[in-house]
Design an enzyme around this catalytic site. Structure first.
Site, PDB file in Angstrom:
ATOM      1  CD  GLU A 109     -10.158   2.054   3.984  1.00  4.29           C
ATOM      2  OE1 GLU A 109      -9.200   2.673   4.495  1.00  4.29           O
ATOM      3  OE2 GLU A 109     -11.069   1.544   4.650  1.00  4.29           O
ATOM      4  CD  GLU A 129      -6.137  -0.431   5.947  1.00  3.85           C
ATOM      5  OE1 GLU A 129      -5.938  -1.487   5.308  1.00  3.85           O
ATOM      6  OE2 GLU A 129      -6.615   0.599   5.435  1.00  3.85           O
TER       7      GLU A 129
HETATM    8  C1  3H9 Z   1      -4.909   3.279   7.079  1.00  2.45           C
HETATM    9  O1  3H9 Z   1      -4.857   3.642   5.935  1.00  2.45           O
HETATM   10  C2  3H9 Z   1      -6.133   3.294   7.940  1.00  2.45           C
HETATM   11  C3  3H9 Z   1      -7.381   3.541   7.175  1.00  2.45           C
HETATM   12  O2  3H9 Z   1      -7.941   2.319   6.733  1.00  2.45           O
HETATM   13  C4  3H9 Z   1      -8.423   4.141   8.060  1.00  2.45           C
HETATM   14  C5  3H9 Z   1      -8.162   5.489   8.628  1.00  2.45           C
HETATM   15  C6  3H9 Z   1      -9.337   6.043   9.339  1.00  2.45           C
HETATM   16  N1  3H9 Z   1       1.800   6.975   7.196  1.00  2.45           N
HETATM   17  O3  3H9 Z   1       8.085   2.178   3.296  1.00  2.45           O
HETATM   18  P1  3H9 Z   1       8.941   3.288   2.810  1.00  2.45           P
HETATM   19  C7  3H9 Z   1       6.652   6.730   5.616  1.00  2.45           C
HETATM   20  S1  3H9 Z   1      -3.514   2.719   7.880  1.00  2.45           S
HETATM   21  C8  3H9 Z   1       2.857   7.657   7.614  1.00  2.45           C
HETATM   22  O4  3H9 Z   1      10.380   3.229   3.114  1.00  2.45           O
HETATM   23  P2  3H9 Z   1       8.598   2.528   0.056  1.00  2.45           P
HETATM   24  C9  3H9 Z   1       7.667   5.761   6.194  1.00  2.45           C
HETATM   25  O5  3H9 Z   1       7.627   5.750   7.602  1.00  2.45           O
HETATM   26  C10 3H9 Z   1      -2.251   2.841   6.678  1.00  2.45           C
HETATM   27  N2  3H9 Z   1       4.098   7.478   7.098  1.00  2.45           N
HETATM   28  O6  3H9 Z   1       8.722   3.565   1.245  1.00  2.45           O
HETATM   29  C11 3H9 Z   1       8.958   6.332   5.644  1.00  2.45           C
HETATM   30  O7  3H9 Z   1       9.299   7.445   6.431  1.00  2.45           O
HETATM   31  P3  3H9 Z   1      10.822   7.855   6.634  1.00  2.45           P
HETATM   32  C12 3H9 Z   1      -2.287   1.691   5.766  1.00  2.45           C
HETATM   33  C13 3H9 Z   1       4.239   6.554   6.157  1.00  2.45           C
HETATM   34  O8  3H9 Z   1       8.648   3.310  -1.166  1.00  2.45           O
HETATM   35  C14 3H9 Z   1       8.554   6.838   4.256  1.00  2.45           C
HETATM   36  O9  3H9 Z   1       7.135   7.029   4.314  1.00  2.45           O
HETATM   37  N3  3H9 Z   1      -1.162   1.757   4.873  1.00  2.45           N
HETATM   38  C15 3H9 Z   1       3.177   5.798   5.681  1.00  2.45           C
HETATM   39  O10 3H9 Z   1       9.539   1.394   0.263  1.00  2.45           O
HETATM   40  C16 3H9 Z   1       8.892   5.902   3.133  1.00  2.45           C
HETATM   41  O11 3H9 Z   1       8.325   4.626   3.421  1.00  2.45           O
HETATM   42  C17 3H9 Z   1      -0.055   1.034   5.041  1.00  2.45           C
HETATM   43  O12 3H9 Z   1       0.069   0.248   5.947  1.00  2.45           O
HETATM   44  C18 3H9 Z   1       1.904   6.042   6.234  1.00  2.45           C
HETATM   45  N4  3H9 Z   1       0.816   5.381   5.828  1.00  2.45           N
HETATM   46  O13 3H9 Z   1       7.136   1.904   0.218  1.00  2.45           O
HETATM   47  C19 3H9 Z   1       1.008   1.247   4.012  1.00  2.45           C
HETATM   48  N5  3H9 Z   1       3.624   4.945   4.731  1.00  2.45           N
HETATM   49  O14 3H9 Z   1      11.346   8.173   5.277  1.00  2.45           O
HETATM   50  C20 3H9 Z   1       2.292   1.532   4.674  1.00  2.45           C
HETATM   51  C21 3H9 Z   1       4.936   5.176   4.622  1.00  2.45           C
HETATM   52  O15 3H9 Z   1      10.770   9.011   7.581  1.00  2.45           O
HETATM   53  N6  3H9 Z   1       3.306   1.941   3.741  1.00  2.45           N
HETATM   54  N7  3H9 Z   1       5.309   6.142   5.474  1.00  2.45           N
HETATM   55  O16 3H9 Z   1      11.472   6.634   7.241  1.00  2.45           O
HETATM   56  C22 3H9 Z   1       3.914   1.073   2.895  1.00  2.45           C
HETATM   57  O17 3H9 Z   1       3.593  -0.089   2.789  1.00  2.45           O
HETATM   58  C23 3H9 Z   1       5.069   1.608   2.093  1.00  2.45           C
HETATM   59  O18 3H9 Z   1       5.535   2.754   2.737  1.00  2.45           O
HETATM   60  C24 3H9 Z   1       4.743   1.984   0.613  1.00  2.45           C
HETATM   61  C25 3H9 Z   1       5.993   2.690   0.021  1.00  2.45           C
HETATM   62  C26 3H9 Z   1       4.454   0.709  -0.162  1.00  2.45           C
HETATM   63  C27 3H9 Z   1       3.560   2.908   0.533  1.00  2.45           C
END
Ligand code: 3H9
Length: 701
Positions: A109, A129
């Protein structure tokens, strides 16, 4: 600026770096958003700056809003994503984003609010999301339809699926894909573009295109969302927002989006899905395992047993480009296993999900042998023969003499004592359980079962290779059935009690499917095959191991030669080749007779009682498992159930569900059912009682 955002002026470009490892989450409280706002404000007022370039440090542009901050208090005075994006929409100097890797959710976004987007070869974008039970809440529902049209945007947001860099370019999301170093290439692109006159290009000023009449499109979308995602309110919220994007001015659309995200964020569905997001990542961490423990390379794998399970296990490694040798004593079974693998790949090619070249490449990595000695070069050997302790022991005895000294010797047993299996070898530290779930090439769950002497290296390597083959590994301890099957045993037992007391299989299944399970217990038994349980019961009977309350109904069904789907008849009937269950007209009489035989007066059982009793059976056993240290954490049990047993994700798993009910309420329920006629098998788990007494939750352990 701040530690998490750096800003410098390079020539006429205000260069902004997001540096919030590991994924550049757009944290409010850590000041990422405030840092970005300060940087843009500073450049906006700086006459040297003609344009901005924003890039993510590390492997990601941004993983989106910081999910761990949802529902938590905000540090006063810190900018939010909404504050930042609202300001960016007023800036009159072009803002260019260099998407350095995954660009997700709020990160996407943010990129959509920039005026141009450049991408590197590893970039993917997504608005995932919906998988967290919410919707894009920082203008994504309003900007994406303006950028790629309402139909495509709706699909992107309701599935949460990734868009590859190639597709992003085709859709016009990405203006240019930069070869080589992204920062260098992006700086050159901006300089070149500035010379040519780079106008500000706000997505918010565009209109939304739809190929269908908007009213028809929206009403169809609403109908689909209601049918396809029952239990999940977020997709319907997304439809409402897309409707606003089509019919209302941008700012009004933003307000509708805000209302929807605020509503969704506080739902139990979203809390459950967010819990599972972190639970899945947490499960990856093995308590007590040092971070620097040595991990061995797994370059070749051998699978012993070419049945359905062995073939499915082999495919996981072939998919990850790891050569596999499959071994079976029978030439015919070996060939059948190899043919199954080829057939599965060809079916995927026919569905258009795999190219013929890729199928051929994977099949070329497969070899077969009827000699166990052929496994001598494998780094990982996985035994997947039938559940017979003596057979497994004999295999491991031989493996001990023929395998490489450092080879990992794994068993796919789902119930047997791995300590006993390891005990026949001179290297028990190399032995581990890798419990795949059927169909093994599809199901994401992998129970990594550490036996008493399994070495840290073997555990760490197994966890790592599990990730490589795209599984969700959960490390558990040894006991009968480990975590998943031990709990399912109690659940199935309770389901049998229910039909003995008055319910019909279809009533139990309907209740549990309405709760959100992919499949009720009796449909599940029909799918797995009733003969397996029958054989185990017969063996236990012959060993004199019998439960106090033995339900005879499954035996009566099996005695008729009805083993479920594979024989076209079980608790349900199935037309030839079909998996669709139909009520078995004879089942009620069989059950009725079995109840009568035991003098049980059948009664009507409400759906709420069915759901309660099956869930309490899971929760109570889960508590014992935690007390015994078989599972490391309550959230690991949730991951096992959500990824391996079709537990509704929007309920977060059995232990999280218990927390949402309140542990005292669970105990009250168990005690209530224990007082019913035939309820004397219920006994509250002492650990559950202790937690409730201390006013704690499973999540607090
Ligand atoms: C949003 O954006 C809402 C908005 O529209 C509006 C707001 C008003 N936050 O997955 P990994 C941590 S909602 C906090 O193993 P990869 C994860 O817990 C968000 N922490 O890495 C882990 O921690 P730990 C929408 C996060 O390289 C570490 O990072 N976004 C977040 O395999 C490594 O993660 C999503 O839903 C986060 N957003 O993959 C995307 N993301 O090391 C969610 C990750 O302590 N994330 N962590 O266990 C993903 O899909 C994958 O993490 C990503 C990297 C592809 C980014």
């Amino acid at each position: 600026m701040s530690e998490v955002v750096s800003y410098e002026v390079r020539g006429s470009i205000g260069l902004i770096h997001i540096n919030n490892p590991p994924v550049n989450a757009l944290s409010v409280n850590k000041g990422v958003l405030q840092g970005l706002l300060d940087a843009i404000k500073s450049g906006d007022h700086d006459p040297r700056v003609s344009a901005f370039l924003m890039i993510g440090g590390g492997k990601n542009f941004s993983g989106g809003a910081d999910i761990s901050e949802f529902g938590k208090p905000k540090v006063p005075g810190m900018a939010t994503l909404a504050d930042l994006l609202a300001y960016m929409d007023t800036v009159t100097k072009p803002i260019v984003a260099a998407l350095s890797g995954p660009t997700m959710g709020g990160g996407f976004e943010l990129a959509l609010t920039c005026h141009y987007r450049l991408a590197g070869a590893t970039t993917v974008v997504a608005l995932p999301e919906v998988k967290l039970g919410i919707l894009p809440g920082a203008g994504g529902t309003q900007r994406l339809p303006r950028m790629i049209g309402a139909e495509r945007a709706l699909d992107v947001m309701t599935t949460g699926n990734f868009i590859s860099v190639i597709e992003a370019k085709t859709l016009g999301i990405v203006d240019e894909v930069i070869e080589g170093d992204l920062l260098d290439g992006a700086l050159k692109w901006v300089k070149r573009a500035l010379r040519a006159g780079l106008p500000v290009a706000r997505v918010s000023e565009r209109s939304v295109e739809t190929s269908l009449d908007p009213k028809t499109f929206i009403s169809q979308a609403r109908e689909i969302a209601q049918k396809k995602w029952s239990g999940y309110p977020a997709p319907l919220g997304i439809v409402d927002c897309v409707e606003a994007a089509i019919t209302k001015p941008f700012k009004e659309g933003l307000q509708i989006e805000r209302k929807n995200i605020e509503r969704l964020i506080s739902t139990n569905e979203s809390k459950s899905l967010r819990h599972l997001f972190f639970a899945e990542r947490q499960a990856n961490k093995v308590i007590g395992l040092a971070k620097d423990v040595e991990v061995s390379a797994i370059e070749t794998v051998a699978v012993i047993g070419a049945g359905m399970m062995g073939a499915g296990i082999a495919m996981n490694f072939l998919n990850a480009s790891i050569p596999v040798l499959i071994v079976d004593t029978s030439e015919a079974t070996l060939q059948k296993g190899i043919d199954t693998i080829k057939k599965n790949y060809s079916a995927t090619v026919e569905k258009g999900r795999l190219s013929a070249e890729e199928r051929d490449r994977r099949v070329a990595l497969l070899s077969g042998s009827t000699k166990l000695s052929a496994v001598s070069e494998a780094d990982l050997v996985i035994e997947a023969v039938y559940e017979e302790m003596e057979v497994k022991k004999a295999i491991f005895l031989e493996l001990d003499t023929i395998s490489k000294p450092k080879a990992i010797l794994a068993t796919n047993t789902s119930t047997l004592d791995i300590n006993q299996i390891a005990g026949v070898t001179k290297r028990p530290e190399q032995v581990i359980g890798l419990h795949f779930f059927s169909p093994a090439n599809v199901m994401r769950l992998l129970e990594v079962v550490r036996a008493d002497k399994t070495s840290p290296q073997v555990i760490a390597t197994s966890m790592k290779v599990a990730k490589k083959i795209k599984k969700t590994p959960v490390c558990v301890g040894v006991c009968d059935g480990f975590v998943g099957n031990r709990m399912i045993h109690n659940y199935l037992r309770e389901a049998e009690y229910l039909i003995e007391e008055g319910a019909l299989p279809q009533e139990v299944d309907q209740a549990i499917e309405s709760f959100g399970f992919a499949m009720g217990p009796f449909r599940m038994c029909d799918l797995a095959g009733l003969d397996i349980g029958w054989a185990i019961r017969k063996r236990k009977k012959s060993e004199g191991v019998m439960s106090d309350r033995y339900v005879t109904i499954p035996d009566h069904i099996c005695e008729r030669g009805w083993f479920g789907q594979k024989t076209g008849r079980g608790y349900y009937t199935y037309e030839s080749g079909s998996r669709v269950p139909q009520d078995n007209p004879e089942i009620a009489a069989i059950i009725d007779a079995a109840s009568r035989e035991k003098g049980i007066k059948r009664r009507t059982i409400e759906a709420s009682e069915i759901i309660d009793r099956l869930m309490f059976a899971l929760i109570n056993e889960g508590a014992d498992i935690l007390a015994e240290g078989i599972a490391q954490r309550a959230s690991d049990i949730d991951v096992i159930y959500a990824f391996g047993y079709g537990f509704p994700r929007y309920r977060g798993g059995p232990m999280f569900y218990a927390d949402t009910l309140g542990l005292s309420a669970v105990i009250d329920g168990i005690q209530r059912y224990s007082k019913q006629p035939l309820g004397d098998h219920w006994a509250v788990s002492p650990y559950l009682a202790k937690l409730a007494h201390e006013n704690r939750t499973f999540g607090s352990i």
